[in-house]
Design an enzyme around this catalytic site. Structure first.
Site, PDB file in Angstrom:
ATOM      1  N   THR A  16       0.815  -1.226   0.000  1.00 58.63           N
ATOM      2  CA  THR A  16       0.000   0.000   0.000  1.00 58.63           C
ATOM      3  C   THR A  16       0.841   1.265   0.000  1.00 58.63           C
ATOM      4  O   THR A  16       0.491   2.256  -0.646  1.00 58.63           O
ATOM      5  CB  THR A  16      -0.915  -0.012   1.248  1.00 58.63           C
ATOM      6  N   ASP A  57       1.449  -6.100  -4.806  1.00 59.14           N
ATOM      7  CA  ASP A  57       0.585  -6.293  -3.650  1.00 59.14           C
ATOM      8  C   ASP A  57       1.119  -7.549  -2.964  1.00 59.14           C
ATOM      9  O   ASP A  57       1.299  -8.585  -3.624  1.00 59.14           O
ATOM     10  CB  ASP A  57      -0.864  -6.497  -4.133  1.00 59.14           C
ATOM     11  N   SER A  58       1.376  -7.487  -1.677  1.00 57.14           N
ATOM     12  CA  SER A  58       2.057  -8.628  -1.046  1.00 57.14           C
ATOM     13  C   SER A  58       1.203  -9.888  -1.049  1.00 57.14           C
ATOM     14  O   SER A  58       1.719 -10.996  -0.856  1.00 57.14           O
ATOM     15  CB  SER A  58       2.507  -8.284   0.379  1.00 57.14           C
ATOM     16  N   THR A  89       1.434  -5.059   3.929  1.00 54.36           N
ATOM     17  CA  THR A  89       1.218  -5.572   5.284  1.00 54.36           C
ATOM     18  C   THR A  89       0.635  -6.986   5.293  1.00 54.36           C
ATOM     19  O   THR A  89       0.841  -7.730   6.242  1.00 54.36           O
ATOM     20  CB  THR A  89       0.259  -4.657   6.073  1.00 54.36           C
ATOM     21  N   ASP A  90      -0.118  -7.338   4.220  1.00 54.84           N
ATOM     22  CA  ASP A  90      -0.892  -8.584   4.283  1.00 54.84           C
ATOM     23  C   ASP A  90      -0.024  -9.824   4.518  1.00 54.84           C
ATOM     24  O   ASP A  90      -0.415 -10.713   5.275  1.00 54.84           O
ATOM     25  CB  ASP A  90      -1.708  -8.771   2.990  1.00 54.84           C
ATOM     26  N   GLN A 268      -4.997 -22.038  17.408  1.00 55.16           N
ATOM     27  CA  GLN A 268      -5.836 -20.947  16.900  1.00 55.16           C
ATOM     28  C   GLN A 268      -5.852 -19.780  17.886  1.00 55.16           C
ATOM     29  O   GLN A 268      -6.292 -18.686  17.545  1.00 55.16           O
ATOM     30  CB  GLN A 268      -7.253 -21.453  16.646  1.00 55.16           C
TER      31      GLN A 268
END
Ligand code: ASP
Length: 335
Positions: A16, A57-58, A89-90, A268
């Site tokens: 981004t 875009d990662s 960031t993803d 989780q």
């Protein structure tokens, strides 16, 4: 003549930070001009050179991209005082984990950063993140792969993306931040293993990760074995518990173990460590051959599996190496 400033290499990979306001990677040729326009301070505090490795875009990154970044850092390690890697960031924590395992005990700081809004957005967090990342790289107090975001410097392989809207997009649930940046920067040292070995860029990509849920029919996933899966990460409940019964994942773990294929159990839950001795449902996984990920994030565990399998370890050696603290990604006493 030397300016007396630290020589910092900024490697751009995308995200981004360098996107247009509509969320597409901007023309790479404009990147340096945008930095000069929106974050001029970074060129004042360091003798900063920018290199665009790629501009993605990662979410579109693949392990081959991790290798490009790792090789670039390794080849340039001796030439610079520190590195800043700009990244989406993803999937930043996957790349950070891969870099940390591939470049053991780096001699220079490697600070990853990005932003939640593009540089050109008036409300962007890009300049603030970049300035702190460059300052931290110049100070060189933390020579490992880190992520700087908002106010915190985190160990890269301990970090998780925890927020979609907040400027504080990352946290490291099982390790306090390595530094807090406010009016001044307070460093909080954390032990880091010193490993004498050469950079190693091998990686196995035929791995799978499954999140368990109540009533999951594991029969659906036996095909993974025929498809040639080389390792499996299970995101189990709480301290590593798995559902038992006729269609239980325990049968898949056993089948994989018999073929010499490792299964790693993560949780989780965000905080704390997997403990396969606590309940019958965890002991069953261990008896079938599963390996605890301790307090590793599932992302760090998955990438570690890919790296260790890439080195060709058979199951026994994999099990031993997986338990070791390679780059600060786990607490060995909890394994
Ligand atoms: N999709 C973007 C990326 O990961 C998101 C970001 O950079 O924040 O590249």
């Amino acid at each position: 003549m030397s300016s007396g400033k630290k020589r910092i290499l900024l490697l751009h990979t995308g995200g981004t930070l360098g996107m247009t306001l509509s969320g597409q990677p901007d023309d790479s040729a404009r990147f340096v001009d945008s930095l000069r326009q929106h974050a001029p301070r970074i060129f004042e505090i360091a003798d900063l050179h920018v290199e665009i490795l790629f501009n993605k875009d990662s979410s579109n990154m693949v392990p081959g991209d991790w290798l490009k970044v790792a090789r670039a850092l390794s080849q340039r390690m001796s030439e610079w005082d520190g590195f800043v890697v700009t990244h989406g960031t993803d999937t930043m924590v996957f790349t950070a984990s891969a870099l940390s395992y591939m470049l053991p005990s780096p001699s220079k700081p490697i600070v990853m950063t990005g932003s939640q809004r593009p540089m050109a957005d008036a409300k962007s967090d890009a300049a603030r993140n970049l300035i702190a990342a460059v300052e931290i790289a110049c100070e060189a107090r933390v020579k490992e792969v880190t992520i700087f975001f908002d106010s915190y410097l985190l160990r890269g392989n301990r970090a998780k993306k925890v927020s979609i809207p907040s400027f504080q997009a990352f946290e490291s649930p099982n390790l306090p931040p390595l530094a807090r940046v406010g009016l001044r920067t307070d460093y909080v040292p954390a032990p880091y293993p010193s490993i004498e070995s050469n950079p190693d860029f091998r990686i196995e990509t035929r791995v799978a990760a499954l999140a368990l849920f109540p009533g999951m029919d594991i029969e659906l996933f036996y095909g993974l074995i025929d498809k040639g899966v080389r390792g499996l990460v299970l995101k189990a409940f709480g301290p590593g518990d798995i559902p038992l019964g006729e269609h239980s994942v325990v049968h898949l773990i056993r089948a994989l173990t018999e073929k010499g294929i490792p299964t790693v159990i993560c949780s989780q839950a965000l905080f704390g460590a997997v403990d396969l001795n606590l309940y019958e449902t965890g002991r069953a996984a261990a008896t079938a051959g599963a390996i605890s990920a301790g307090d590793m994030t599932w992302e760090a565990a998955l990438v570690k599996m890919m790296v260790l399998l890439g080195r060709g370890y058979p199951l026994g050696a994999f099990r031993a190496a997986f338990r070791k603290n390679l780059a600060g990604e786990l607490t060995e006493e909890l394994m």
